[in-house]
Design a protein around this motif. Structure first.
Motif, short mmCIF file in Angstrom:
data_model
loop_
_atom_site.label_atom_id
_atom_site.label_comp_id
_atom_site.label_asym_id
_atom_site.label_seq_id
_atom_site.Cartn_x
_atom_site.Cartn_y
_atom_site.Cartn_z
N GLN A 33 3.40 -14.98 -3.09
CA GLN A 33 2.71 -13.72 -2.81
C GLN A 33 1.38 -13.63 -3.53
O GLN A 33 0.43 -13.04 -3.03
N GLN A 36 -1.00 -15.30 -1.34
CA GLN A 36 -1.40 -14.42 -0.24
C GLN A 36 -2.42 -13.41 -0.72
O GLN A 36 -3.41 -13.14 -0.04
N PHE A 37 -2.17 -12.86 -1.89
CA PHE A 37 -3.10 -11.86 -2.42
C PHE A 37 -4.49 -12.46 -2.59
O PHE A 37 -5.49 -11.85 -2.20
N VAL B 480 -3.80 -4.13 -7.46
CA VAL B 480 -2.46 -4.66 -7.69
C VAL B 480 -2.41 -5.40 -9.03
O VAL B 480 -1.48 -5.21 -9.81
N LEU B 481 -3.44 -6.17 -9.30
CA LEU B 481 -3.47 -6.88 -10.58
C LEU B 481 -3.44 -5.88 -11.73
O LEU B 481 -2.72 -6.05 -12.72
N LEU B 539 4.02 -10.87 2.81
CA LEU B 539 4.40 -10.98 1.40
C LEU B 539 3.69 -9.91 0.58
O LEU B 539 4.25 -9.33 -0.35
N ILE B 540 2.47 -9.65 0.93
CA ILE B 540 1.69 -8.65 0.21
C ILE B 540 2.36 -7.29 0.38
O ILE B 540 2.58 -6.55 -0.58
N HIS B 543 5.54 -7.04 -1.57
CA HIS B 543 5.33 -6.97 -3.02
C HIS B 543 4.93 -5.55 -3.42
O HIS B 543 5.51 -4.97 -4.34
N VAL B 544 3.97 -5.00 -2.73
CA VAL B 544 3.47 -3.68 -3.10
C VAL B 544 4.57 -2.63 -2.96
O VAL B 544 4.82 -1.85 -3.89
N HIS B 547 7.50 -3.05 -5.60
CA HIS B 547 7.23 -2.67 -6.97
C HIS B 547 7.02 -1.17 -7.11
O HIS B 547 7.54 -0.55 -8.03
N THR B 578 15.65 -13.17 -2.04
CA THR B 578 14.78 -12.01 -2.06
C THR B 578 15.34 -10.91 -1.17
O THR B 578 15.31 -9.73 -1.53
#
Lengths: 135, 1319
Positions: A33, A36-37, B480-481, B539-540, B543-544, B547, B578
Motif C-alpha cells: 500500500q 500505491q501511495f 496520510v503520512l 489498497l489506498i 488503508h485509509v 485506520h 487481511t
C-alpha cells in the motif's frame, strides 16, 4: 534485479489497470500500500511533466526516501509507473518500451475495452519476464 | 516583487533578529511591577518596538542612513541560556495537543470536500496553530553560542528605590556568578554596555528620595548611564487602558485582569521615553561604534591580499591540530567570533551589505576549520541576508540548502537548527511562490521525532493543496503520512509510559494520554478520505478507511468507525489474512456499539441482481422448480390448444373484476393467497474467507385488501419483516397475513450460492416485494432493495409482457385462495436405456377444499410418455403385456385417436376432490438416446365458478438421460426360390458398456406377415444373452400371408408359422410373448411411425418389426426391484430395396433326362407372374436366343446399350449392368472365357412366340407356359428373357403423383436346367 519494484499501469482516468510487484524482495503487506501511495502521489508530477516534453519516457520524476518513481507516458496518456530502488535508467527505458509494445497488443484485442483492467495472464507473465530481464 | 521586509519571513526576521538587552533587577522591582499584574520585562515590552524611531546610523561606510524600525528584546539574565530541550518539547506537545482538542470538536461535522477547500482563502485552509508552532520551534534555539545575534548587546540593571543601599545593589547585580554562561565561558565579551535604572514606586511615597539616589548613582556610574523610572503613579485602580498594550505580552492573562492598572498616563509616557532613549541614545550608538571598531580590526587582520595568504597558511598549519566535532572553540576575542559579531550587528542595524561581506569572509574560515555548526549558521545568515537584500535568489536558496544540509550532517545535535533553518527556507520559498519546493523542504525537515515530523508533513500537505494547480494526490499522500506520524507519537508515549511502571490507579489517565495525538491523526485522515473518495486504488482506499475506522473506535466513536469499516468489507483484492483482519475488526467494532446496524446495500455478501428470479403461480402452477424455470414459450406452445385462448380468458375475468380491481393493477401479477412466491437470489462471497449469513429473508409489504390500496397508502400498509409483524390494524391474527422463509447459509471463499426465498401471503390484497435482508453477524443487518429497472424477470407473461411497467414486476395482487393441484409422476427414471418400457403412475392431489374438474393433459413428447387407461392402474407389469387370447384387441385402435389429438382428456366424471388424490397410469418408453426434456401440462377447471380464475394449469417438467442400448437393424431380401417370401436378417449390437441384454421376442406388426426362425436361436446364441459390445445376427423367414393361399409350396406347420411373433428366448421358457397390439406397445409403435413420417396405414410392402429384449440386472434403477427392464425396439418400414410391384417365378424341372439320339428335347416351364399393386399391369415377356433376335427385340435390349457385341452372341447370360455393379474385373474375365469356350456348344432355343403380352388384374397372379428346345445335353441358364411391365394407374393415383415405380424392365432370373443324355 531490483530488490523493490512495483509496476503499475494507470489509465487516462487515473485508474490503475494493471499492478505487479516485480521486485525480488520478499513481499510485505504494508509495502504494497505504501507503493500505491507513492505512485498515486506521483501522478501529480506526471501531470506537470508530461506536457513539457515530447519524449514518452519521463525518467525518474519523483522519489520517496530511497524509492524512485520512473514514468513512461504513452500517446493515449496511459502511464506506466515503476517504483524502484535501483538506478538503471537504460534498463528501465527498455523495460518500458517493451511493455508498451505488449500494451499495444492488448489494445489491439477487439475484446479489450480501453481503460479496463488488464487481466491477461499472458501479459502478466511477459511483464514479469521483462522485469527480470531489465530491472 | 514586494519588499522582502514586508513579507512574512522578513517581518519575522525583523522581529526575531534584534538586539537583546539583558535585564538584571532586584526582587523589589518585580514586586512593584506585579502590582499591575506584570513583570518588569512585561511592563517594558510594549515600548521596545519602535516603528518610527528615525535614528541616523553610520556603520562601516561613511554614508549614514536612517533607521526607521527598531526593536529591542528584553530578557532576564536567568533566561539567557539555551532552553532545555525536553521542556521545549513538552511545551510544543502541549501546543499541538491543545490544537488537536480544539479542532476535534468540529470533527463531528462532515469532512470538508476538497473542492470546497480549494475555493476558500488560504488563511482559512491553514490551521492557525501552525504559525504559532513554527515560531515556538524557532525559539527553542535561541541563545546558541554559535550565533551572535542572541547575545545581549546591553545590560539593564534595575534597582528599586526601596532597596537598601541601592548603589551596592547595582554592583551586586552584575556579579559574575549570576551571569548567564554565555558571558562566563567566554563565548561573548563580558564587557558590555551597562545601563543603570532606578525604579521608584509612587505608592511608596514621594520621589525625593529617588532623585537623591539618582544623583548618587550618576556620580558613581557616570551621568549618562543612569535613569530614574517612576511607576504606579495612579493611586487607585481607576486606570483602564483602552487598547491595553500589555495584553499580547502576557499570554496567560485572564480577560478580567486589569493589566497596568496603576500605571497612569505619565508612567506610560515615562516608560516610553525611557526605552526610546535607551535604544537611540545608548544601544544604537554603542552598536555603531562596535561595528566600526570591529570593522577596523577585521580590515587590518583579514582584508587585503597579504592577510588572506597569511590566514590560509596559518589555517592549513592548524588543520590537524583540532579534530573535535564542532571544530575549534572560538572565544569572543578570536577573529572569527569578532567577524561574526560584526556581521550580526550589521544585520541588526540593517546594513546587509556589510553583514554579507563579513559572513562570506567568516564562512570560508569556518569551512576550513571544519567548524560545521558555525559554518552552517553563517550560511543560514547569508541566505537570509541575500533574501533581505532581494538579490540573487539562487544564492539565497543555495545558502539555505547548504546550511540545512550541513546542520543535518551534524546528526542529532544539528537537528533543531536544521528545523529552524528549514522553516526559514520554507518561508522564503513560499514568498517566492515555490510552494512545491517548500513542501519538499517541509518533508526534509522531518526528524526522528514523530510529532514534529507529523506537523511538518501536514504543513507539507497543505503546501501541495495550495500550489497552483493543486496537487491533490500529493496532498492526500502527505496527509496520510502525517496521520501515521501522529499515530506513531501516541505509540511512542504509550511504550514510554509502560516503561515507567506507572501505578494502575492512574491508568485511565494514561489511556487518555495515549490518544493525545490521535485526534490529529483522525483529522488528517479525514481530509485524506475526502481526497481519496471514489478512488479505484484499492489498497489506498482500504488503508485509509481501515485506520481511520480503528482510530475512531479507539476514541469510542463507534458509529463513525463503522461507517468507515463498511467500506472495507468487499476487499476481494486483499490477501486472506487481511480480509480476516478487516472482517474481525469490523465485527468487533460493531459489537462494541452495542446496537444493531442496518446497512442498506451491505457489500458482504454481494448480490447478483441480474440473477433475481421471481417464480409465482397464477393460473399457471408448477410441480417443481425445474418446471418453473422452463421458458414460458415452451409451455405456451404446449398448452395452446388445450386452454381457452388467452385473450378471451383475460377479458373474461378482467371484465368481471374490473369494478373490483383498479385499472392500474390490471397489469400486475396475480398470485393466490396461501401459495408461496419464490424469489431466487444469488449471493456471492467476494472474500477468500468463509462467511456465514443468517436469516436471509425477503422484505415485503402487504396491504390488507384492495380498497385500502386504493386510498393510496394511508399508512395502513403492513410492513413485514421476518415474522415479527409490527402492525395491529386488523382484528385478525396478523401473523397469518404472510409467511416469510428464512435461510441461513455459509459461503466459502469466492462461493456463489443461489438462495430461494419465499413469501406466502395469507390474505387478499397487494403484495410488494421490496428487497432482501440478511444478518452478517448478530448485529449487522444488510438490506438490498430490488430496483425494478435492473430486474431481469424470468417469468415472462407471454403476450402481455409488453404492457408491463417495470414497477409492477414485484407487485402482486393476491387473490383469494384457489384449489391447486399438485402432481408427481412416480418412479420416472432419470437415466435409462433406449427402448426402456415402463408403467408409471401420475398422482394428482388437491390440497384445497374445492374440487376441480375437466382435467386434460398434454404431453410434449408422446414418443416417450403416454397416458394409459384407468383400468391399467394396478396392472402387473410386464405381465400385463402378455398375449391374452381372450382379449379383443381393439384397445390399440382406440388409443390411436388419443395420440392424434395429443391431448388426453380425462374422463368427464373424474374430479379431484378435497384432500384426495387421483392416480392415473402412464406408459413410458425411452424412444431415442440423448438428454430428453419431458413437459407435461395438466389443465383443470374450478368447480367454484365465482372465483376469478376459471382454470389453472399444472406444469410438470422432467429431464431424463437416455443411453443407447441395442442397435437393431433389419435387412430384407427376396427369397429366390419362393414367391412372396423374404429373408430377414436382423443385426443386433449391444452398444452399452456393461449391460447384458436377454433377447426375447421379435414381432412383425401387421397381420399379413408371418415370421419364423430359420434356425433356432440356441445355435447362434446359446445363452440368449447379449453381452456388452456383442453383436448378433439372426435370420428369419418372412412370408406374406395374404399370398399364401396361392402358393403351392409346402406349408410348414401352422403352429410355427401362423404368427407374427417369434420367441427368441430359450425354447423351454414358458414366459408369454408380449402382445405388440395391446395398448402401450401399439401406441408407442404408432408414435414411432408418426415420428418417421409414415402414414399409419402403411404400404403392404413395408414391414414394421418390434424387437423386445430384457435387461435382467442393470445399473439402471428399474423402479421395482427384481423386475427386468423391458426394452423394445421398433423398426418401421423395412422394405426390400428392389422390391417392385411385379414379381415372377419360373418354375419347371431342374433336371431333364432325354435321349438326344432321337429328337431334340423340349422342356416345359411355367412362369408365374404376380401383380401385387393396386393397379392393372401389362406385362410383356420377350425371350431371345440369338443376337439377332436380341437386336430385333430392341425394346428389350434397350436398357443395355453399352454391352459389348461379343457378349451378345451365344447363350450365356447377358449381364444386367444395374444389378451387377460390384462384379470385379476378373469375374468378368472368367465369364468371358467361359462364353468363348461355350461358343461351340449347341444352344437351346425358346419355343413358341418370342414375346408374350398379358394384362394382370390388381392383386392377381397369372401363369404363362414357356417351352424351350434343347439340342444337346448340358447345363443351361434360362435367363435370357426380359420382362417389361407397365402399371396402368387408376385415375386418382395419377393425381396424387405416386412416387412408386410405374414401369420397369427386368432381366430374367438365372434358372439352371440340367439336361442329361438318357440311356
Amino acid at each position: 534485479m531490483a530488490t523493490t519494484a512495483c509496476f503499475i499501469i494507470v489509465s487516462r482516468n487515473d485508474i490503475p489497470i494493471y499492478e505487479a510487484e516485480v521486485g525480488s524482495a520478499a513481499k510485505r503487506e504494508d509495502a504494497a500500500q505504501l507503493h500505491q501511495f507513492i505512485l498515486h502521489a506521483a501522478l501529480d508530477i506526471v501531470q506537470d511533466l508530461a506536457w513539457t516534453t515530447s519524449a514518452m519516457f519521463l525518467k525518474a520524476i519523483d522519489r520517496f526516501n530511497d524509492l524512485v518513481v520512473s514514468v513512461y507516458v504513452t500517446a493515449g496518456h496511459t502511464r506506466f509507473m515503476l517504483l524502484h530502488d535501483s538506478r538503471n535508467d537504460d534498463g528501465i527505458k527498455s523495460f518500458f518500451q517493451e511493455v508498451h509494445e505488449l500494451y499495444i497488443k492488448i489494445l489491439l484485442n477487439p475484446l479489450y475495452l480501453p481503460g479496463s483492467r488488464i487481466t491477461s495472464s499472458h501479459f502478466d507473465t511477459k511483464v514479469r519476464a521483462l522485469a527480470r530481464k531489465y530491472l | 516583487m514586494v519588499d522582502p521586509a514586508n513579507t512574512p519571513l522578513g517581518k519575522m526576521l525583523l522581529e526575531e533578529i534584534t538586539p537583546v538587552v539583558m535585564v538584571l533587577c532586584t526582587p523589589l522591582v518585580e514586586e512593584s511591577c506585579l502590582k499591575n499584574g506584570l513583570s518588569f520585562i512585561q511592563m517594558l515590552s510594549p515600548f521596545c518596538n519602535f516603528t518610527n524611531i528615525d535614528v541616523p546610523v553610520r556603520t562601516a561606510s561613511d554614508q549614514p542612513y536612517r533607521l526607521q524600525k527598531f526593536k529591542l528584546r528584553l530578557f532576564y539574565a536567568s533566561d539567557i541560556r539555551q532552553p532545555n530541550l525536553e521542556v521545549a518539547k513538552e511545551r510544543l506537545k502541549q501546543v499541538i495537543t491543545q490544537a488537536g482538542e480544539k479542532d476535534f470538536s468540529e470533527m463531528w461535522s462532515d469532512p470538508p470536500q476538497v473542492n470546497d477547500l480549494l475555493s476558500r482563502p488560504e488563511s482559512e485552509i491553514l490551521p492557525s496553530w501552525f504559525q504559532f508552532f513554527n515560531e515556538e520551534l524557532v525559539r527553542t534555539l535561541s541563545f546558541s553560542d554559535h550565533e551572535a545575534f542572541d547575545h545581549p548587546v546591553a545590560c539593564l540593571l534595575v534597582v528599586s528605590s526601596r532597596d537598601e543601599e541601592p548603589i551596592n545593589r547595582f554592583v551586586d547585580l552584575f556579579n559574575t556568578n549570576k551571569l548567564p554562561s554565555l558571558l562566563n565561558d567566554g563565548a561573548m565579551d563580558p564587557k558590555i554596555l551597562k545601563h543603570y535604572l532606578l525604579v521608584h514606586d509612587n505608592q511608596d511615597g514621594a520621589s525625593e528620595k529617588a532623585t537623591k539616589l539618582l544623583t548618587e548613582m550618576k556620580s558613581t556610574f557616570g551621568p549618562n548611564d543612569c535613569q530614574l523610572l517612576c511607576i504606579n503613579s495612579s493611586q487607585d485602580r481607576q486606570i483602564h487602558h483602552q487598547e491595553n498594550p500589555w495584553a499580547p505580552f502576557k499570554s496567560d492573562a485572564l480577560p478580567t485582569e486589569n493589566l497596568g492598572c496603576f500605571l497612569n498616563f505619565d508612567d506610560f509616557n515615562e516608560i516610553k521615553d525611557l526605552m526610546q532613549e535607551l535604544s537611540s541614545k545608548h544601544i544604537i550608538p554603542y552598536m555603531e561604534q562596535k561595528i566600526r571598531v570591529l570593522n577596523q580590526q577585521v580590515s587590518a587582520t583579514r582584508k587585503g591580499f597579504r592577510n588572506q595568504i597569511k590566514n590560509l597558511w596559518w589555517r592549513k598549519g592548524k588543520e590537524d591540530a583540532s579534530d573535535s566535532p564542532n571544530g575549534p572553540v572560538y572565544t569572543f576575542s578570536s577573529v572569527e567570533s569578532q567577524i561574526r559579531i560584526l556581521g550580526d550587528y550589521a544585520f541588526m542595524l540593517r546594513d546587509y551589505e556589510l553583514a554579507l561581506s563579513n559572513y562570506r569572509l567568516i564562512s570560508t574560515d569556518y569551512k576550513l576549520d571544519k567548524a560545521w555548526k558555525r559554518y552552517a549558521g553563517v550560511q543560514e545568515m547569508m541566505g537570509l541576508t541575500y533574501f533581505l537584500l532581494d538579490q540573487s535568489r539562487k544564492e539565497a536558496e543555495y545558502c539555505m540548502e547548504n546550511a540545512f544540509n550541513t546542520y543535518l550532517k551534524l546528526g542529532s545535535a544539528g537537528q533543531q537548527n536544521a528545523t529552524r533553518c528549514g522553516l526559514w527556507w520554507v518561508e522564503m520559498l513560499k514568498i517566492r511562490d515555490q510552494i512545491k519546493e517548500a513542501a519538499t523542504v517541509y518533508f526534509r525537515i522531518c526528524s526522528e521525532d514523530p510529532l514534529h515530523s507529523a506537523v511538518m508533513l501536514e504543513q507539507a500537505s497543505f503546501c501541495y493543496l495550495l500550489s497552483k494547480p493543486p496537487m491533490l494526490h500529493k496532498y492526500g499522500f502527505h496527509l496520510v503520512l502525517s496521520g501515521d506520524h501522529y499515530k506513531k507519537c501516541d505509540q511512542v508515549s504509550q511504550s514510554l509510559k509502560y516503561c515507567d511502571n506507572v501505578p494502575n490507579s492512574r491508568s485511565s489517565n494514561i489511556l487518555q494520554c495515549f490518544h493525545l495525538q490521535i485526534k490529529h491523526a483522525i483529522r488528517t485522515y479525514r481530509s485524506a478520505v475526502s481526497v481519496y473518495k471514489g478512488t479505484t486504488w484499492s489498497l489506498i482506499k482500504d488503508h485509509v478507511h481501515f485506520h481511520i475506522g480503528q482510530w475512531y473506535a479507539f476514541l469510542g466513536m463507534y458509529d463513525v468507525a463503522v461507517t468507515h469499516m463498511l467500506e472495507l468489507l468487499a476487499c476481494s483484492h486483499q490477501s486472506k489474512t487481511t480480509q480476516e483482519l478487516f472482517l474481525r475488526d469490523f465485527l468487533q467494532i460493531v459489537q462494541k456499539t452495542g446496537k444493531t446496524f442496518e446497512v442498506l446495500k451491505l457489500q458482504l455478501p454481494a448480490i447478483n441482481i441480474s440473477s433475481l428470479k421471481v417464480i409465482f403461480e397464477d393460473h399457471r402452477t408448477y410441480a417443481s422448480a425445474a418446471a418453473a424455470s422452463v421458458k414460458e414459450s415452451v409451455w405456451h406452445s404446449l398448452e395452446e390448444d388445450m386452454i381457452p385462448s388467452l385473450s378471451t380468458a383475460k377479458s373474461n375475468w378482467l371484465e368481471l373484476q374490473s369494478k373490483l380491481m383498479p385499472k392500474k393493477y390490471k397489469e400486475s401479477n396475480i398470485c393466490v393467497a396461501g401459495e408461496a412466491i419464490k424469489v431466487d437470489v444469488e449471493f456471492k462471497n467476494p472474500l477468500q474467507i468463509s462467511i456465514s449469513i443468517l436469516s436471509v429473508s425477503l422484505i415485503c409489504e402487504l396491504s390488507a385488501n384492495l380498497e385500502e390500496m386504493n386510498s393510496d397508502g394511508n399508512g395502513s400498509n403492513i410492513e413485514l419483516q421476518n415474522d415479527e409483524n409490527k402492525t395491529s390494524t386488523s382484528t385478525r391474527d396478523i401473523d397469518s397475513s404472510s409467511i416469510l422463509s428464512e435461510v441461513d447459509l455459509s459461503l466459502e471463499g469466492g462461493e456463489t450460492t443461489l438462495v430461494q426465498l419465499t413469501v406466502t401471503p395469507r390474505v387478499e390484497g397487494i403484495l410488494k416485494i421490496v428487497g432482501v435482508k440478511w444478518k452478517l453477524s448478530s448485529s449487522v443487518v444488510g438490506f438490498h432493495n430490488f430496483e425494478s429497472n435492473s430486474l431481469n424477470k424470468n417469468v415472462a407473461k407471454g403476450r402481455r409482457k409488453a404492457k408491463y411497467s417495470p414497477d409492477n414486476y414485484l407487485k402482486f395482487i393476491v387473490i383469494k385462495s384457489l384449489p391447486k393441484l399438485e402432481g408427481i409422476i412416480h418412479s420416472l427414471p432419470e437415466k435409462t436405456y433406449v427402448g426402456d418400457l415402463r408403467h408409471l403412475v401420475l398422482e394428482l392431489s388437491n390440497r384445497s377444499k374445492f374440487p376441480v374438474k375437466n382435467l386434460k393433459m398434454k404431453i410434449s413428447n408422446p414418443r416417450f410418455l403416454n397416458a394409459g387407461n384407468q383400468r391399467e392402474l394396478n396392472v402387473e407389469f410386464p405381465a400385463c403385456l402378455g398375449k391374452k387370447t381372450n382379449v379383443v384387441q381393439s384397445g390399440g385402435h382406440s388409443n390411436i385417436n388419443k395420440v392424434l389429438q395429443n391431448v388426453f382428456l380425462f374422463p368427464e366424471n373424474i374430479s379431484v376432490q378435497e384432500e384426495t388424490s387421483l392416480s392415473w397410469p402412464l406408459w413410458f418408453r425411452a424412444a431415442v438416446p440423448g438428454n430428453i426434456s419431458l413437459y407435461v401440462t395438466i389443465y383443470y377447471e374450478m368447480e367454484d365458478v365465482s372465483s376469478i380464475m376459471k382454470y389453472r394449469t399444472l406444469r410438470m417438467h422432467y429431464n431424463l438421460q437416455v443411453l443407447p442400448s441395442l442397435d437393431v437393424s433389419f435387412e430384407l431380401s427376396p427369397c429366390p426360390s419362393r414367391l412372396q417370401e423374404f429373408l430377414l436378417r436382423m443385426d443386433v449390437v449391444n452398444k452399452t458398456s456393461s449391460e447384458c441384454f436377454q433377447v426375447h421376442q421379435l414381432s412383425s406388426v401387421g397381420k399379413q406377415w408371418e415370421i419364423s426362425l430359420l434356425q433356432p436361436v440356441d445355435s447362434i446364441l446359446p445363452s440368449q444373452s447379449l453381452f456388452a459390445g456383442q453383436a448378433l445376427s439372426c435370420f428369419f423367414k418372412l412370408k406374406d400371408r395374404r399370398k399364401s393361399s396361392t402358393s403351392e409350396d409346402s406349408i410348414p406347420s401352422p403352429s410355427l408359422l401362423l404368427q407374427s411373433d417369434v420367441r427368441l428366448g430359450p425354447q423351454g421358457n414358458s414366459e408369454a410373448l408380449f402382445d405388440v397390439y395391446s395398448s402401450p406397445l401399439a401406441d408407442f409403435h404408432n408414435s414411432e411411425r408418426l415420428h418417421q413420417g409414415m402414414p399409419l396405414q402403411g404400404n403392404e410392402y413395408k414391414v414394421d418389426f418390434v424387437f423386445i429384449s430384457q435387461l435382467l440386472k442393470g445399473n439402471i434403477d428399474s423402479g421395482a426391484p427384481n423386475t427386468p427392464l423391458l426394452i423394445s425396439h421398433h423398426a418401421c418400414h423395412c422394405s426390400l430395396s428392389s422390391m417392385s410391384s411385379i414379381s415372377w417365378l419360373v418354375d419347371g424341372p431342374q433336371t431333364v433326362q432325354h435321349n438326344f439320339s432321337g429328337s431334340l428335347c423340349e422342356v416345359n416351364l411355367r412362369m408365374m407372374i404376380t401383380n401385387s399393386s393396386d393397379a392393372v399391369a401389362s406385362v410383356r415377356i420377350s425371350t431371345f436366343d440369338s443376337p439377332s433376335s436380341s437386336i430385333q427385340s430392341s425394346d428389350a435390349s434397350a436398357p443395355q446399350p453399352g454391352l459389348p457385341p461379343e457378349n451378345q452372341a451365344g447363350w450365356c447370360d447377358i449381364p444386367v449392368v444395374n444389378d451387377m455393379k460390384v462384379i470385379t474385373s476378373d469375374a468378368l474375365a472368367t465369364r468371358f472365357t467361359k462364353s468363348v469356350s461355350l461358343e461351340s456348344v449347341s444352344q437351346f432355343i425358346w419355343s413358341g412366340s418370342s414375346s408374350t403380352k398379358l394384362r394382370l388384374q390388381p392383386r392377381s397372379t397369372a401363369e404363362i407356359p414357356l417351352q424351350i428346345s434343347v439340342f444337346a445335353p448340358g447345363i443351361y441358364d434360362l435367363s435370357n428373357y426380359v420382362l417389361n411391365w407397365n402399371l396402368m394407374p387408376s385415375s386418382e393415383e395419377e393425381k396424387q403423383g405416386e412416387a412408386s415405380k410405374s414401369s420397369g424392365v427386368c432381366q430374367g432370373y438365372p434358372y439352371y436346367l440340367t439336361v442329361v443324355q438318357s440311356t
